[in-house]
Design a protein around this motif. Sequence first.
Motif, PDB file in Angstrom:
ATOM      1  N   ARG A  33     -10.670   3.034   6.213  1.00  0.00           N
ATOM      2  CA  ARG A  33     -10.787   2.739   7.614  1.00  0.00           C
ATOM      3  C   ARG A  33     -11.996   3.286   8.530  1.00  0.00           C
ATOM      4  NH1 ARG A  33      -5.879   1.547  10.866  1.00  0.00           N
ATOM      5  NH2 ARG A  33      -5.439   0.039   8.984  1.00  0.00           N
TER       6      ARG A  33
ATOM      7  N   ASP B 146      -3.112  -7.635  15.777  1.00  0.00           N
ATOM      8  CA  ASP B 146      -3.618  -7.145  14.721  1.00  0.00           C
ATOM      9  C   ASP B 146      -5.060  -8.581  13.368  1.00  0.00           C
ATOM     10  OD1 ASP B 146      -4.360  -5.591  12.411  1.00  0.00           O
ATOM     11  OD2 ASP B 146      -1.901  -5.785  11.423  1.00  0.00           O
TER      12      ASP B 146
ATOM     13  N   PHE C 157       1.074  -1.091   0.047  1.00  0.00           N
ATOM     14  CA  PHE C 157      -0.527   0.067   0.045  1.00  0.00           C
ATOM     15  C   PHE C 157       0.799   1.554  -0.264  1.00  0.00           C
ATOM     16  CE2 PHE C 157       0.165  -1.691   4.493  1.00  0.00           C
ATOM     17  CZ  PHE C 157       1.429  -0.967   4.671  1.00  0.00           C
ATOM     18  N   ALA C 158       0.506   2.332  -0.758  1.00  0.00           N
ATOM     19  CA  ALA C 158       1.106   3.563  -0.264  1.00  0.00           C
ATOM     20  C   ALA C 158       0.929   3.791   0.858  1.00  0.00           C
ATOM     21  CB  ALA C 158       0.638   4.718  -1.077  1.00  0.00           C
TER      22      ALA C 158
ATOM     23  N   TYR D  49       5.648  -9.061   4.592  1.00  0.00           N
ATOM     24  CA  TYR D  49       6.215  -7.592   4.021  1.00  0.00           C
ATOM     25  C   TYR D  49       7.889  -8.471   3.644  1.00  0.00           C
ATOM     26  CZ  TYR D  49       3.167  -4.798   6.243  1.00  0.00           C
ATOM     27  OH  TYR D  49       2.311  -4.536   6.634  1.00  0.00           O
TER      28      TYR D  49
ATOM     29  N   PRO E 161      -4.868   4.267   8.177  1.00  0.00           N
ATOM     30  CA  PRO E 161      -5.332   4.498   6.750  1.00  0.00           C
ATOM     31  C   PRO E 161      -5.981   4.061   6.264  1.00  0.00           C
ATOM     32  CG  PRO E 161      -3.633   2.889   8.125  1.00  0.00           C
ATOM     33  CD  PRO E 161      -4.195   3.327   8.926  1.00  0.00           C
TER      34      PRO E 161
ATOM     35  N   HIS F 200      -7.336  -8.525  10.980  1.00  0.00           N
ATOM     36  CA  HIS F 200      -8.584  -7.260  10.338  1.00  0.00           C
ATOM     37  C   HIS F 200     -10.041  -7.714  10.308  1.00  0.00           C
ATOM     38  CE1 HIS F 200      -5.563  -4.974   8.315  1.00  0.00           C
ATOM     39  NE2 HIS F 200      -5.257  -4.776   9.066  1.00  0.00           N
TER      40      HIS F 200
ATOM     41  N   GLY G  18      -3.409   0.825  14.781  1.00  0.00           N
ATOM     42  CA  GLY G  18      -3.984   1.153  13.862  1.00  0.00           C
ATOM     43  C   GLY G  18      -3.829   1.842  12.846  1.00  0.00           C
ATOM     44  N   CYS G  19      -2.739   3.189  13.452  1.00  0.00           N
ATOM     45  CA  CYS G  19      -2.387   4.242  12.189  1.00  0.00           C
ATOM     46  C   CYS G  19      -1.417   4.087  11.582  1.00  0.00           C
ATOM     47  CB  CYS G  19      -2.179   5.556  13.382  1.00  0.00           C
ATOM     48  SG  CYS G  19      -0.409   5.408  13.973  1.00  0.00           S
ATOM     49  N   GLY G  20      -0.372   2.837  11.551  1.00  0.00           N
ATOM     50  CA  GLY G  20       0.420   2.354  10.749  1.00  0.00           C
ATOM     51  C   GLY G  20       1.870   2.308  11.342  1.00  0.00           C
ATOM     52  N   LYS G  21       2.025   2.924  12.877  1.00  0.00           N
ATOM     53  CA  LYS G  21       3.205   2.813  13.568  1.00  0.00           C
ATOM     54  C   LYS G  21       4.734   1.593  12.989  1.00  0.00           C
ATOM     55  CE  LYS G  21       2.239   2.890  17.625  1.00  0.00           C
ATOM     56  NZ  LYS G  21       0.176   3.028  17.185  1.00  0.00           N
ATOM     57  N   THR G  22       4.162   0.283  12.936  1.00  0.00           N
ATOM     58  CA  THR G  22       4.950  -0.657  12.787  1.00  0.00           C
ATOM     59  C   THR G  22       5.255  -0.508  11.041  1.00  0.00           C
ATOM     60  OG1 THR G  22       3.185  -1.902  13.849  1.00  0.00           O
ATOM     61  CG2 THR G  22       4.774  -2.867  12.372  1.00  0.00           C
ATOM     62  N   VAL G  23       4.442  -0.202  10.238  1.00  0.00           N
ATOM     63  CA  VAL G  23       5.055  -0.085   9.227  1.00  0.00           C
ATOM     64  C   VAL G  23       6.450   1.173   9.103  1.00  0.00           C
ATOM     65  CG1 VAL G  23       4.651   0.918   7.131  1.00  0.00           C
ATOM     66  CG2 VAL G  23       3.078  -1.054   8.343  1.00  0.00           C
TER      67      VAL G  23
ATOM     68  N   GLN H  45       2.332   8.963   7.593  1.00  0.00           N
ATOM     69  CA  GLN H  45       2.979   8.398   8.092  1.00  0.00           C
ATOM     70  C   GLN H  45       4.555   8.884   7.254  1.00  0.00           C
ATOM     71  OE1 GLN H  45       0.972   4.806   6.207  1.00  0.00           O
ATOM     72  NE2 GLN H  45       1.211   3.571   7.893  1.00  0.00           N
TER      73      GLN H  45
ATOM     74  N   THR I 172       0.447   6.674   4.258  1.00  0.00           N
ATOM     75  CA  THR I 172      -0.238   8.121   4.405  1.00  0.00           C
ATOM     76  C   THR I 172       0.695   8.858   4.715  1.00  0.00           C
ATOM     77  OG1 THR I 172      -0.650   8.204   6.834  1.00  0.00           O
ATOM     78  CG2 THR I 172      -2.303   6.499   5.242  1.00  0.00           C
TER      79      THR I 172
END
Length: 689
Positions: free
Chosen positions: A444, A547, A254-255, A327, A441, A549, A286-291, A260, A257
């Motif tokens: 949601r 996590d 995914f792209a 990933y 992301p 979904h 869930g905002c995408g910190k891990t990524v 991010q 945000t």
Amino acid sequence: MRIDDQVQFLKGVGPARAEMFRRLGVETVRDLLYLFPRGYEDRSDICPVLKLESGEKQTIIAECLEVRVAHWKNVEAAFADQTGSVKVVWFNAAYLKDQIHPGKTYRLTGRVMLYKRHMQMQHPSFHELGVAGEEDEAPIVVTYPATEGLQSRTIARAAATALDCCLGEAPELFSPSDLKRLAMPSARASIKDLHQPTNLKKIAPARRRMVFEEFFLMELAVAMRRRNARRHQDAPVIPVSPKVDEHIRRRFPFALTAAQDRALSEIVADIAQAVPMARLLQGDVGCGKTVVALYGVLAAVAAGCQAAIMTPTEILTEQHFANIEKYLVGSRVRWLLLTGSLSTKERQAALARIRSGEVDIVIGTQALIQQDVTFRNLGFVVVDEQHKFGVLQRAESRWRNAESDKPMRPHYLVMTATPIPRTLALTVFGDLDVSVIDQMPPGRQPTATRWVRPGKALEMYEEVRMEVRDGRQAYVVCPLVEETDNSDLKAATEEAERLQKEVFAEFRVALLHGRMTSEEKHAVMEEFRTGRSQILVSTIVIEVGIDIHNATIMIIEHAERFGLAQLHQLRGRVGRGANSGMCYLVADPGNDIAASRIKVMIETTDGFRIAEEDLRLRGPGEFFGTRQHGLPELRIGDLIADYDLLQLARDEASALVRQDSDLSRPEHQEVRHSLLARYGRTMELIEVG
Ligand code: ADP
Ligand code: MG
């Protein structure tokens, strides 16, 4: 007597009382001078007996006419002054009869009620007048934080002695011109006024001054620690070329945000420097910190460094592991899992690979900061949910280079989904730079929250049934019950059985709890992840980071027993995919605080608002649910009520560090001394200067 002498040698204290003082954190005379009263009462307003009014607390000076023990061990007495007489009663306090003597004069302060058409003073505090040496007792009575066996009055007497002998030694941290600019009284005047106010009006400015001083030292410690950490210039330089950037991004389906990307560019700028990064990555679940963290990890690996990801629980470790697998499948990056449940042999093998540099990424629990872990070239560390670990500093000195045995200084990225209220951002986390991801992301759906009364669950179960029939999954969380060791386990086990038999017979209900081995937990999670079970009953172990979904429903049983931050974390487990989430709080809030927590949960999903409310409701000491929160014990300041002073102290402290970064100037020696005395060890400032 000197200010740093043991309080035991103070007149009227002695070894036994010194022990009780120790329980209040008082070891030296200095500690005693800074042990301030909690409350003040002005008893100077003497009311003539004739003018007493019912309902109010009042003070009289009157002679005791008679005293006797009546029914229920009540002590009844008659007191009179020139204007009249009044009945006084102490409830269930027969022992007082021997302390009150007819013919003597007392000052009595208490509430007055109309009882059988006569005024009656009820359960007053009393003080005998005319006792040698106590005539001049101040009209304002102070209350100290008493402890068992040590009365407020005893503390007041010891404090008076301490003031007499040692007040002149109390340090003044600010110059006369600073005090004037800040409009604050001197330290000595303030300490005196707090212990022995001659007038209630003097208390507020004195308190303000001492709160400011306390915050100032704390903020100074934070600023020095921050400066210390950034003084080193030996972290690896990790450049991120456009080519590396493109390679890493290609790994994500995914792209990123905009939020991010913003956080990433801050991280990339930091790690391109030899000054070790110390950055907090904040954002709702869930905002995408891990990524974002993984991007940093891969950048480090691309630059030839090793990276480590540290998590608070094994389940989370496995989840990060699964993510990385997802990933990185097909890439040349090598990673391994280091947890407490490896066998000795496996662990030895893993350690050897870490030491030789055969692995690029190590994912693990606290097992990572044990003495025997040496890296070849550790460059980047991700700490997930740092406050669960206690203080980050503990880890720092542990990591050594395999060859030179020198400490390694990797870049640190600390992730937290518990939003940090602004007061804590200035204190515990004040030495970290902060990046915030304030955007979810795309796609949601917000999670709706509903309050369900126990016994009204049928409708809820029907809704859950519909969702699960549609292919969704549900969590049911049971609280930790404190009374006995196993009761939480029992509660979750029984709930799982009940749901399986009586409510959801057509589905598969699984159970997860903290006392399973990690293989068992892993198996249960896999079963749920792959959809073989549809409903997962769990104790709190799923709190952080899980996590899945397809899980859209969260039922929290006994929601009144959870703190706000926990409820928010739990709710964040659902609504992570394209389907909207539903959270049911099953609760019977017995008290107002529990009810207001549930109201906050229904009103908002904004993590920052929830964190501030949580801090307000629980107080900073309990905010992290552990004594390891890293927040220094405050003697007088209140982080929430005195927030303006905290900000002022932060500004003054950073101005001072800018002027005299190691506090070496002669005029700053009092400050330096006080700082080291208070925080030298806990904040690891001993290196200063
Ligand atoms: P956090 O660690 O902040 O709780 P994660 O990094 O685990 O959040 O991300 C939550 C979920 O959202 C993951 O499944 C992840 O794959 C997905 N995700 C992360 N960033 C994006 C994005 N930019 N677009 C779409 N999905 C994303
Ligand atoms: Mg996460």
